[in-house]
Enzyme design. Structure first.
Site, PDB file in Angstrom:
ATOM      1  N   CYS A  29       4.562  -6.938   7.791  1.00 30.38           N
ATOM      2  CA  CYS A  29       5.461  -6.428   8.825  1.00 30.38           C
ATOM      3  C   CYS A  29       5.614  -7.478   9.919  1.00 30.38           C
ATOM      4  O   CYS A  29       4.637  -8.145  10.288  1.00 30.38           O
ATOM      5  CB  CYS A  29       4.898  -5.123   9.421  1.00 30.38           C
ATOM      6  N   CYS A  84       2.748  -5.037  16.170  1.00 28.74           N
ATOM      7  CA  CYS A  84       2.138  -4.056  17.074  1.00 28.74           C
ATOM      8  C   CYS A  84       0.644  -4.340  17.221  1.00 28.74           C
ATOM      9  O   CYS A  84      -0.052  -4.610  16.242  1.00 28.74           O
ATOM     10  CB  CYS A  84       2.366  -2.638  16.548  1.00 28.74           C
ATOM     11  N   SER A 113       8.082   5.769  16.486  1.00 26.50           N
ATOM     12  CA  SER A 113       6.781   5.414  17.041  1.00 26.50           C
ATOM     13  C   SER A 113       6.971   4.962  18.484  1.00 26.50           C
ATOM     14  O   SER A 113       7.561   3.914  18.741  1.00 26.50           O
ATOM     15  CB  SER A 113       6.141   4.294  16.212  1.00 26.50           C
ATOM     16  N   GLU A 117       0.811  -1.201   0.000  1.00 25.62           N
ATOM     17  CA  GLU A 117       0.000   0.000   0.000  1.00 25.62           C
ATOM     18  C   GLU A 117       0.851   1.261   0.000  1.00 25.62           C
ATOM     19  O   GLU A 117       1.934   1.280   0.581  1.00 25.62           O
ATOM     20  CB  GLU A 117      -0.900   0.035   1.242  1.00 25.62           C
ATOM     21  N   CYS A 144      -2.556   1.877   7.811  1.00 26.17           N
ATOM     22  CA  CYS A 144      -1.605   0.964   7.180  1.00 26.17           C
ATOM     23  C   CYS A 144      -2.089  -0.482   7.286  1.00 26.17           C
ATOM     24  O   CYS A 144      -2.380  -0.972   8.363  1.00 26.17           O
ATOM     25  CB  CYS A 144      -0.235   1.094   7.844  1.00 26.17           C
ATOM     26  N   CYS A 166      -2.112  -2.327  15.056  1.00 23.43           N
ATOM     27  CA  CYS A 166      -1.809  -2.109  13.642  1.00 23.43           C
ATOM     28  C   CYS A 166      -2.355  -3.234  12.778  1.00 23.43           C
ATOM     29  O   CYS A 166      -2.145  -4.418  13.075  1.00 23.43           O
ATOM     30  CB  CYS A 166      -0.293  -1.983  13.459  1.00 23.43           C
ATOM     31  N   GLY A 168       5.452  -2.159   6.990  1.00 23.54           N
ATOM     32  CA  GLY A 168       6.815  -2.610   7.225  1.00 23.54           C
ATOM     33  C   GLY A 168       7.621  -1.684   8.117  1.00 23.54           C
ATOM     34  O   GLY A 168       7.224  -0.552   8.397  1.00 23.54           O
ATOM     35  N   ASN A 190      -6.676   4.879  14.984  1.00 30.00           N
ATOM     36  CA  ASN A 190      -7.517   4.653  13.813  1.00 30.00           C
ATOM     37  C   ASN A 190      -8.125   3.258  13.925  1.00 30.00           C
ATOM     38  O   ASN A 190      -7.394   2.274  13.946  1.00 30.00           O
ATOM     39  CB  ASN A 190      -6.659   4.761  12.550  1.00 30.00           C
ATOM     40  N   CYS A 199       3.163   8.386   1.343  1.00 30.88           N
ATOM     41  CA  CYS A 199       3.554   7.470   2.409  1.00 30.88           C
ATOM     42  C   CYS A 199       3.824   6.115   1.767  1.00 30.88           C
ATOM     43  O   CYS A 199       2.923   5.530   1.145  1.00 30.88           O
ATOM     44  CB  CYS A 199       2.428   7.378   3.445  1.00 30.88           C
TER      45      CYS A 199
END
Length: 340
Positions: free
Chosen positions: A107, A111, A209, A87, A328, A114, A154, A285, A100
């Protein structure tokens, strides 16, 4: 796509061409963004044919899907040559036109909040696949890109060589002409990679982050913290700041009732001490299947005010593209689900 100037010089020499041909190729690839060798008329026909016969092609990613938001944000799902998908997001804001980019397929950081991390790591992207996203988005929107952020799928510092090579190609010399201060690498916090960036003296922007300043909480939210706890991360960030001299941005996803209390605010102040920092608060989000809730505007403002009162430079990132799964990994997850 992804060859740097020195590599293109060697390729031209192998075909009996003078060095200035390399400058022409770099110009066609990165400044003009052509998608086909046949669209490089400055190159001799016999050279273009020889390159084609040897299997060379430009290699831009193929657009597979696109979502567009009312604010102008566009999210792209790109297919790589092996069929894997990644993406990229285009974010217009005033004179800034930001892309972005992803640096890996999936990944491996895992997390908890995510969407990308839920699918695991498939493979690293090449430098060509990274810079190709910027060029493909530029072709799609028909506008010059002013900023690039490695903040998609990633962990960029887990794919260090390809990410750095791609960023150099996006830069001023023999590349796309984007100034260093407009290129940002975002990491979940890999001290070896941060220290390597410091030693290399890269003048790109660095975003870390953070999301928690208590090891027991960050262990739960970001499993990488079990390997590199907060003390090691802070030491690497401090070393980066002292050696490079650039401000560090700390991204902090605000999850109400989890990481937005008085204790968290005090810990953030302590963590940032001794460094020039920008703290970017991000309302969480929503991700399907993740049992957190998004903060209200009042909750975000309360936490921001508490931090700003200590003298920290704090801003709130305005959510972009929430209505069409711009977080993401969400569009790719939807595409993978559709394959089943």
């Amino acid at each position: 796509m992804g060859l740097n100037y020195e590599e293109v010089v060697r390729l031209m020499e192998e075909h009996g061409q003078p060095p200035y041909r390399a400058r022409q190729v770099m110009d066609w690839l990165y400044r003009r963004g052509v998608a086909d060798l046949a669209a490089m008329p400055a190159l001799p026909q016999n050279l273009r044919q020889a390159l084609k016969d040897e299997g060379y092609e430009v290699g831009l990613p193929r657009e597979k899907a696109r979502r567009e938001g009312a604010d102008g944000t566009k999210k792209f799902l790109f297919a790589m040559v092996d069929g894997e998908t990644i993406e990229s997001v285009y974010i217009p804001e005033g004179p800034r036109r930001t892309v972005c980019v992803s640096t890996q397929v999936g990944c491996g950081m895992g997390c908890a909040f995510c969407a990308t991390g839920q699918g695991g790591l498939v493979r690293n992207l090449t430098a060509g696949e990274i810079v190709g996203q910027v060029l493909a988005v530029r072709r799609a929107v028909g506008l010059r890109i002013t900023n690039v952020v490695a903040m998609g799928q990633g962990e960029p510092l887990a794919n260090y060589e390809a990410t750095v090579k791609a960023f150099r190609l996006m830069g001023v010399e023999h590349g796309m002409g984007i100034a260093a201060r407009h290129l940002t690498i975002s990491t979940c916090g890999l001290p070896p990679g941060i220290l390597r960036l410091a030693a290399d003296g890269r003048q790109w922007q660095l975003t870390v982050s953070l999301h928690a300043v208590r090891d027991e909480l960050r262990d739960r939210l970001m499993p990488i913290n079990r390997r590199y706890p907060l003390a090691a991360l802070r030491e690497a960030c401090l070393e980066y700041f002292l050696r490079v001299g650039r401000r560090i941005t700390f991204a902090y996803v605000v999850i109400p009732g989890v990481n937005d209390g008085e204790r968290d605010a005090a810990g953030l102040v302590d963590f940032c001490r001794g460094m020039k920092v920008h703290l970017n608060l991000i309302p969480w989000n929503p991700v399907p299947g993740v049992a957190f809730r998004a903060p209200s505007a009042a909750e975000i403002e309360r936490f921001r005010h508490r931090l700003a009162a200590t003298g920290l430079n704090v801003t709130v990132r305005r959510p972009r593209g929430v209505e069409f799964l711009a977080a993401c990994g969400q569009l790719r997850a939807e595409e993978l689900e559709g394959r089943r």
